[in-house]
Design a protein around this motif. Structure first.
Motif, mmCIF file in Angstrom:
data_model
loop_
_atom_site.group_PDB
_atom_site.id
_atom_site.type_symbol
_atom_site.label_atom_id
_atom_site.label_comp_id
_atom_site.label_asym_id
_atom_site.label_seq_id
_atom_site.Cartn_x
_atom_site.Cartn_y
_atom_site.Cartn_z
ATOM 1 N N VAL A 5 4.958 -36.894 16.070
ATOM 2 C CA VAL A 5 4.791 -38.328 16.270
ATOM 3 C C VAL A 5 5.946 -38.810 17.154
ATOM 4 O O VAL A 5 7.040 -38.245 17.131
ATOM 5 C CB VAL A 5 4.743 -39.095 14.922
ATOM 6 N N TYR A 6 5.681 -39.834 17.926
ATOM 7 C CA TYR A 6 6.646 -40.362 18.884
ATOM 8 C C TYR A 6 6.905 -41.833 18.590
ATOM 9 O O TYR A 6 5.986 -42.577 18.264
ATOM 10 C CB TYR A 6 6.069 -40.209 20.299
ATOM 11 N N PHE A 7 8.157 -42.249 18.707
ATOM 12 C CA PHE A 7 8.458 -43.681 18.695
ATOM 13 C C PHE A 7 9.379 -43.976 19.869
ATOM 14 O O PHE A 7 10.230 -43.174 20.233
ATOM 15 C CB PHE A 7 9.076 -44.151 17.367
ATOM 16 N N LEU A 73 4.192 -41.868 -0.932
ATOM 17 C CA LEU A 73 3.346 -41.815 0.266
ATOM 18 C C LEU A 73 2.662 -40.455 0.407
ATOM 19 O O LEU A 73 2.323 -40.032 1.515
ATOM 20 C CB LEU A 73 4.167 -42.125 1.519
ATOM 21 N N ASP A 74 2.410 -39.802 -0.727
ATOM 22 C CA ASP A 74 1.809 -38.462 -0.679
ATOM 23 C C ASP A 74 0.403 -38.455 -0.089
ATOM 24 O O ASP A 74 -0.102 -37.410 0.304
ATOM 25 C CB ASP A 74 1.825 -37.806 -2.057
ATOM 26 N N PHE A 75 -0.237 -39.611 0.012
ATOM 27 C CA PHE A 75 -1.568 -39.711 0.616
ATOM 28 C C PHE A 75 -1.504 -39.712 2.138
ATOM 29 O O PHE A 75 -2.535 -39.590 2.808
ATOM 30 C CB PHE A 75 -2.298 -40.971 0.114
ATOM 31 N N LEU A 76 -0.292 -39.851 2.701
ATOM 32 C CA LEU A 76 -0.111 -39.777 4.149
ATOM 33 C C LEU A 76 0.453 -38.414 4.514
ATOM 34 O O LEU A 76 1.457 -37.985 3.943
ATOM 35 C CB LEU A 76 0.876 -40.855 4.633
ATOM 36 N N PRO A 77 -0.151 -37.730 5.469
ATOM 37 C CA PRO A 77 0.402 -36.436 5.852
ATOM 38 C C PRO A 77 1.768 -36.579 6.519
ATOM 39 O O PRO A 77 2.037 -37.562 7.207
ATOM 40 C CB PRO A 77 -0.635 -35.877 6.833
ATOM 41 N N GLU A 78 2.600 -35.585 6.283
ATOM 42 C CA GLU A 78 3.939 -35.549 6.856
ATOM 43 C C GLU A 78 3.846 -35.048 8.298
ATOM 44 O O GLU A 78 3.050 -34.166 8.606
ATOM 45 C CB GLU A 78 4.792 -34.597 6.026
ATOM 46 N N PHE A 79 4.664 -35.615 9.179
ATOM 47 C CA PHE A 79 4.767 -35.094 10.541
ATOM 48 C C PHE A 79 5.806 -33.984 10.546
ATOM 49 O O PHE A 79 6.833 -34.083 9.877
ATOM 50 C CB PHE A 79 5.160 -36.197 11.532
ATOM 51 N N ASP A 80 5.552 -32.949 11.303
ATOM 52 C CA ASP A 80 6.484 -31.830 11.411
ATOM 53 C C ASP A 80 7.672 -32.170 12.299
ATOM 54 O O ASP A 80 8.765 -31.627 12.126
ATOM 55 C CB ASP A 80 5.776 -30.598 12.006
ATOM 56 N N VAL A 96 15.455 -38.261 11.769
ATOM 57 C CA VAL A 96 14.325 -39.154 11.554
ATOM 58 C C VAL A 96 13.130 -38.350 11.053
ATOM 59 O O VAL A 96 12.827 -37.276 11.565
ATOM 60 C CB VAL A 96 13.960 -39.906 12.849
ATOM 61 N N PHE A 97 12.451 -38.921 10.053
ATOM 62 C CA PHE A 97 11.290 -38.289 9.440
ATOM 63 C C PHE A 97 10.136 -39.287 9.466
ATOM 64 O O PHE A 97 10.356 -40.486 9.612
ATOM 65 C CB PHE A 97 11.611 -37.894 8.001
ATOM 66 N N ALA A 98 8.916 -38.790 9.290
ATOM 67 C CA ALA A 98 7.768 -39.699 9.324
ATOM 68 C C ALA A 98 6.583 -39.109 8.571
ATOM 69 O O ALA A 98 6.438 -37.899 8.430
ATOM 70 C CB ALA A 98 7.366 -39.988 10.768
ATOM 71 N N ARG A 99 5.754 -40.039 8.094
ATOM 72 C CA ARG A 99 4.453 -39.719 7.509
ATOM 73 C C ARG A 99 3.459 -40.676 8.129
ATOM 74 O O ARG A 99 3.797 -41.805 8.464
ATOM 75 C CB ARG A 99 4.468 -39.935 5.990
#
Length: 178
Positions: A5-7, A73-80, A96-99
């Motif tokens: 994912v990108y920000f 937020l376990d219903f959202l997949p984690e980004f690698d 930085v981490f994201a789901r």
């Protein structure tokens, strides 16, 4: 397959989570931003830029761990991998981490050396297909601690313990982003 994912650096904490104790400060800042914008409006642009003050309250005050975020937020997949652009360099951010689903439906966070969340923000673009998952995400975050969503671009504060406020925000943002 690796999920990335990108920000953009300009989006960092533009729609952020703070402790509810920051609400008065945030509302005051939003008012000052609005007044500044009126004074410096020049057609489609502005003659000056407002730099908001740092909040006297940080999300780190809530003591939320990365493990707690993963749990609620376990219903959202984690980004690698989380990528961002800084000074025209695109690279993996190790802090930085994201789901989430994609760049428009992502929860980003940074953690400190103790594993406590030190910043949390969103890549948020509400469309009919993701509005329910956004509501579920914000309600889940509101279950952790007294938290406030601050959308600096829209000038909105949302108490994440108030489902009606969350629904109103999602409705407004959906109309705003169409």
């Amino acid at each position: 397959m690796k999920r990335t994912v990108y920000f953009h650096e300009d989006d960092y904490c533009q729609t952020e989570i703070l402790p509810l104790a920051a609400k008065k400060f945030c509302l005051k800042q939003i008012g000052e931003i609005d007044e500044f914008a009126v004074r410096h409006s020049e057609g489609i642009g502005f003659s000056d830029m407002y730099v908001r003050d740092e909040s006297p309250h940080s999300i780190s005050e809530a003591g939320i761990s990365q493990e707690k975020i993963a749990e609620v937020l376990d219903f959202l997949p984690e980004f690698d991998e989380v990528d961002s652009e800084y000074m025209h360099y695109i690279g993996d951010s190790q802090l930085v981490f994201a789901r989430g689903i994609d760049n428009h439906m992502a929860v980003f966070w940074e953690k400190d050396e103790n594993g406590i969340i030190s910043a949390m923000w969103f890549g948020i673009y509400v469309i009919p297909e993701n509005r329910d998952i956004w509501c579920k995400t914000l309600i889940a975050l509101g279950s952790i601690a007294p938290l406030l969503l601050v959308d600096w671009c829209a000038g909105i504060c949302v108490d994440l313990a108030d489902v009606k406020e969350i629904e109103n925000y999602i409705n407004e943002i959906e109309n705003y982003t169409e």
